[in-house]
Scaffold this active site. Structure first.
Site, PDB file in Angstrom:
ATOM      1  N   ASN A  10       0.875  -1.177   0.000  1.00 36.16           N
ATOM      2  CA  ASN A  10       0.000   0.000   0.000  1.00 36.16           C
ATOM      3  C   ASN A  10       0.910   1.225   0.000  1.00 36.16           C
ATOM      4  O   ASN A  10       1.534   1.529   1.015  1.00 36.16           O
ATOM      5  CB  ASN A  10      -0.894  -0.023   1.248  1.00 36.16           C
ATOM      6  CG  ASN A  10      -1.680   1.260   1.420  1.00 36.16           C
ATOM      7  OD1 ASN A  10      -1.807   2.045   0.476  1.00 36.16           O
ATOM      8  ND2 ASN A  10      -2.208   1.487   2.616  1.00 36.16           N
ATOM      9  N   TRP A  11       0.982   1.872  -1.142  1.00 32.80           N
ATOM     10  CA  TRP A  11       1.900   3.018  -1.264  1.00 32.80           C
ATOM     11  C   TRP A  11       1.330   4.294  -0.647  1.00 32.80           C
ATOM     12  O   TRP A  11       2.024   5.306  -0.598  1.00 32.80           O
ATOM     13  CB  TRP A  11       2.265   3.231  -2.748  1.00 32.80           C
ATOM     14  CG  TRP A  11       3.384   2.329  -3.212  1.00 32.80           C
ATOM     15  CD1 TRP A  11       3.791   1.165  -2.620  1.00 32.80           C
ATOM     16  CD2 TRP A  11       4.239   2.525  -4.346  1.00 32.80           C
ATOM     17  NE1 TRP A  11       4.853   0.630  -3.321  1.00 32.80           N
ATOM     18  CE2 TRP A  11       5.146   1.443  -4.379  1.00 32.80           C
ATOM     19  CE3 TRP A  11       4.321   3.504  -5.334  1.00 32.80           C
ATOM     20  CZ2 TRP A  11       6.128   1.325  -5.365  1.00 32.80           C
ATOM     21  CZ3 TRP A  11       5.295   3.377  -6.318  1.00 32.80           C
ATOM     22  CH2 TRP A  11       6.194   2.296  -6.333  1.00 32.80           C
ATOM     23  N   LYS A  12       0.081   4.254  -0.230  1.00 27.77           N
ATOM     24  CA  LYS A  12      -0.546   5.449   0.368  1.00 27.77           C
ATOM     25  C   LYS A  12      -0.302   6.668  -0.542  1.00 27.77           C
ATOM     26  O   LYS A  12      -0.321   6.528  -1.749  1.00 27.77           O
ATOM     27  CB  LYS A  12      -0.024   5.666   1.787  1.00 27.77           C
ATOM     28  CG  LYS A  12      -0.014   4.400   2.627  1.00 27.77           C
ATOM     29  CD  LYS A  12       0.228   4.670   4.079  1.00 27.77           C
ATOM     30  CE  LYS A  12       0.414   3.353   4.806  1.00 27.77           C
ATOM     31  NZ  LYS A  12       0.219   3.463   6.228  1.00 27.77           N
ATOM     32  N   HIS A  93      -9.478   0.992   4.831  1.00 28.81           N
ATOM     33  CA  HIS A  93      -8.200   1.200   5.525  1.00 28.81           C
ATOM     34  C   HIS A  93      -8.427   2.138   6.713  1.00 28.81           C
ATOM     35  O   HIS A  93      -9.220   3.080   6.619  1.00 28.81           O
ATOM     36  CB  HIS A  93      -7.163   1.793   4.560  1.00 28.81           C
ATOM     37  CG  HIS A  93      -5.775   1.763   5.122  1.00 28.81           C
ATOM     38  ND1 HIS A  93      -5.336   2.691   6.040  1.00 28.81           N
ATOM     39  CD2 HIS A  93      -4.741   0.899   4.923  1.00 28.81           C
ATOM     40  CE1 HIS A  93      -4.090   2.397   6.377  1.00 28.81           C
ATOM     41  NE2 HIS A  93      -3.701   1.317   5.715  1.00 28.81           N
ATOM     42  N   GLU A  95      -6.795   4.502   7.840  1.00 31.70           N
ATOM     43  CA  GLU A  95      -6.547   5.936   7.561  1.00 31.70           C
ATOM     44  C   GLU A  95      -7.762   6.554   6.866  1.00 31.70           C
ATOM     45  O   GLU A  95      -8.060   7.737   7.056  1.00 31.70           O
ATOM     46  CB  GLU A  95      -5.257   6.087   6.735  1.00 31.70           C
ATOM     47  CG  GLU A  95      -4.037   5.812   7.604  1.00 31.70           C
ATOM     48  CD  GLU A  95      -2.789   5.378   6.859  1.00 31.70           C
ATOM     49  OE1 GLU A  95      -2.732   5.505   5.624  1.00 31.70           O
ATOM     50  OE2 GLU A  95      -1.861   4.891   7.534  1.00 31.70           O
ATOM     51  N   GLU A 163      -5.448  -5.189  10.486  1.00 34.27           N
ATOM     52  CA  GLU A 163      -4.408  -4.183  10.671  1.00 34.27           C
ATOM     53  C   GLU A 163      -4.644  -3.417  11.969  1.00 34.27           C
ATOM     54  O   GLU A 163      -5.414  -2.435  11.994  1.00 34.27           O
ATOM     55  CB  GLU A 163      -4.424  -3.185   9.511  1.00 34.27           C
ATOM     56  CG  GLU A 163      -4.129  -3.800   8.162  1.00 34.27           C
ATOM     57  CD  GLU A 163      -3.504  -2.770   7.234  1.00 34.27           C
ATOM     58  OE1 GLU A 163      -2.415  -3.023   6.755  1.00 34.27           O
ATOM     59  OE2 GLU A 163      -4.124  -1.705   7.014  1.00 34.27           O
ATOM     60  N   GLY A 169       2.596   1.894  10.604  1.00 32.79           N
ATOM     61  CA  GLY A 169       3.596   2.948  10.489  1.00 32.79           C
ATOM     62  C   GLY A 169       4.319   3.262  11.790  1.00 32.79           C
ATOM     63  O   GLY A 169       5.001   4.276  11.885  1.00 32.79           O
ATOM     64  N   SER A 208       3.422  -2.611  10.124  1.00 32.02           N
ATOM     65  CA  SER A 208       4.871  -2.695  10.373  1.00 32.02           C
ATOM     66  C   SER A 208       5.496  -4.039   9.994  1.00 32.02           C
ATOM     67  O   SER A 208       6.444  -4.494  10.632  1.00 32.02           O
ATOM     68  CB  SER A 208       5.187  -2.325  11.827  1.00 32.02           C
ATOM     69  OG  SER A 208       4.823  -0.969  12.064  1.00 32.02           O
ATOM     70  N   GLY A 229       2.826  -1.348   4.190  1.00 32.25           N
ATOM     71  CA  GLY A 229       2.917   0.064   3.827  1.00 32.25           C
ATOM     72  C   GLY A 229       4.351   0.449   3.503  1.00 32.25           C
ATOM     73  O   GLY A 229       4.872   0.196   2.428  1.00 32.25           O
ATOM     74  N   GLY A 230       5.024   1.070   4.481  1.00 31.82           N
ATOM     75  CA  GLY A 230       6.351   1.647   4.257  1.00 31.82           C
ATOM     76  C   GLY A 230       7.342   0.720   3.570  1.00 31.82           C
ATOM     77  O   GLY A 230       8.078   1.154   2.672  1.00 31.82           O
TER      78      GLY A 230
HETATM   79  C1  PEP Z   1      -0.720  -0.040   5.896  1.00 34.74           C
HETATM   80  O1  PEP Z   1      -0.778   1.149   5.654  1.00 34.74           O
HETATM   81  O2  PEP Z   1      -1.620  -0.779   5.500  1.00 34.74           O
HETATM   82  C2  PEP Z   1       0.416  -0.543   6.657  1.00 34.74           C
HETATM   83  C3  PEP Z   1       0.360  -1.767   7.099  1.00 34.74           C
HETATM   84  O3  PEP Z   1       1.487   0.314   6.859  1.00 34.74           O
HETATM   85  P1  PEP Z   1       2.920  -0.053   7.497  1.00 34.74           P
HETATM   86  O4  PEP Z   1       3.353  -1.375   6.902  1.00 34.74           O
HETATM   87  O5  PEP Z   1       3.812   1.072   7.084  1.00 34.74           O
HETATM   88  O6  PEP Z   1       2.730  -0.166   8.960  1.00 34.74           O
END
Ligand code: PEP
Length: 246
Positions: A10-12, A93, A95, A163, A169, A208, A229-230
């Protein structure tokens, strides 16, 4: 029941044209691990270009509107994502739920809209730290799942991502026992609601995930892959996660 592992980035709100070589490199990594289904959910502005560069990875959107068209300035319909080259979409999600006030009912409608447009869906659920600390994480997530999962949901087109909000994050992840407890509770709820198909539905862990912890997370029962994500922004960090799922 053997469920093919699903690993999705997920590049957000990250990624410009200059990042397309990363899409191609991740697509090549995906092609070299065909036993894993790999995808990248990129910003909508990149979908059509990423779809050209995707190699063995699928391209998805990060949200869609529940309606097909209309006076919804700044929003995108599932058909628009599909036409741009997406084959999947994330809905619900945390966010989106937090920043845009999306309710469980909104999430269910978005999932149905994505399916109607021919997209596959990753539907996210997860508890806040406050709820985790109160000891109510499992009932909270199961209630969120029950209300967000649309009528007619099927494993063939929908996967769940658990999640925990406090892990997104933050560099924190739950203990493997906490992940196992939640995934097994989600599995039981899916079987209760969907029968045999509930056993076929994939449940991803997200929050994470990185190259150092992916292998351990993916060995937990009922963890069928990850939403990342990251660590999905670069092949150097996402490639080892894909390999850990293989
Ligand atoms: C996400 O945004 O779905 C996520 C899991 O982010 P991260 O891996 O950066 O915690």
């Amino acid at each position: 029941m053997v469920r093919r592992k699903l690993v999705v980035g997920n590049w957000k709100m990250n990624g410009l044209r200059a990042h397309l070589p990363q899409v191609a490199a991740i697509g090549a990594e995906a092609a070299s691990h065909p036993q894993v289904e790999v995808g990248l959910c990129v910003p909508a502005t990149l979908i059509s270009m990423a779809a050209e560069a995707r190699g063995g990875a699928f391209i998805g959107g990060q949200d869609c509107h529940a309606k097909t068209s209309g006076a919804h300035t700044g929003c995108l319909s599932a058909q628009m994502l599909k036409e741009a080259g997406a084959t999947w979409a994330i809905v619900g999600h945390s966010e989106r739920r937090a920043d845009h006030g999306e309710t469980d009912a909104d999430v269910a409608s978005k999932a149905l809209a994505a399916h109607a447009a021919g997209l596959k869906v990753i539907l996210c659920v997860g508890e806040s730290l406050e709820i985790r600390d109160s000891g109510e994480a499992v009932p909270f997530v199961l209630a969120q799942l029950e209300a967000s999962l649309p009528e007619g949901a099927a494993a063939e087109w929908l996967s769940i991502a658990y999640e925990p909000v406090w892990c997104i994050g933050t560099g924190r992840i739950p203990t493997m026992d906490q992940i196992a407890e939640m995934h097994s509770a989600i599995r039981a709820a899916l079987i209760k609601r969907l029968g045999k198909d509930g056993n076929a539905m994939r449940i991803l862990y997200g929050g994470s995930v990185n190259a150092a912890n992916a292998a351990e997370v993916f060995t937990v029962a009922d963890v069928d892959g990850g939403l990342v994500g990251g660590a999905s922004l670069k092949v150097e960090s996402f490639g080892p996660i894909i390999a850990a799922a293989a």
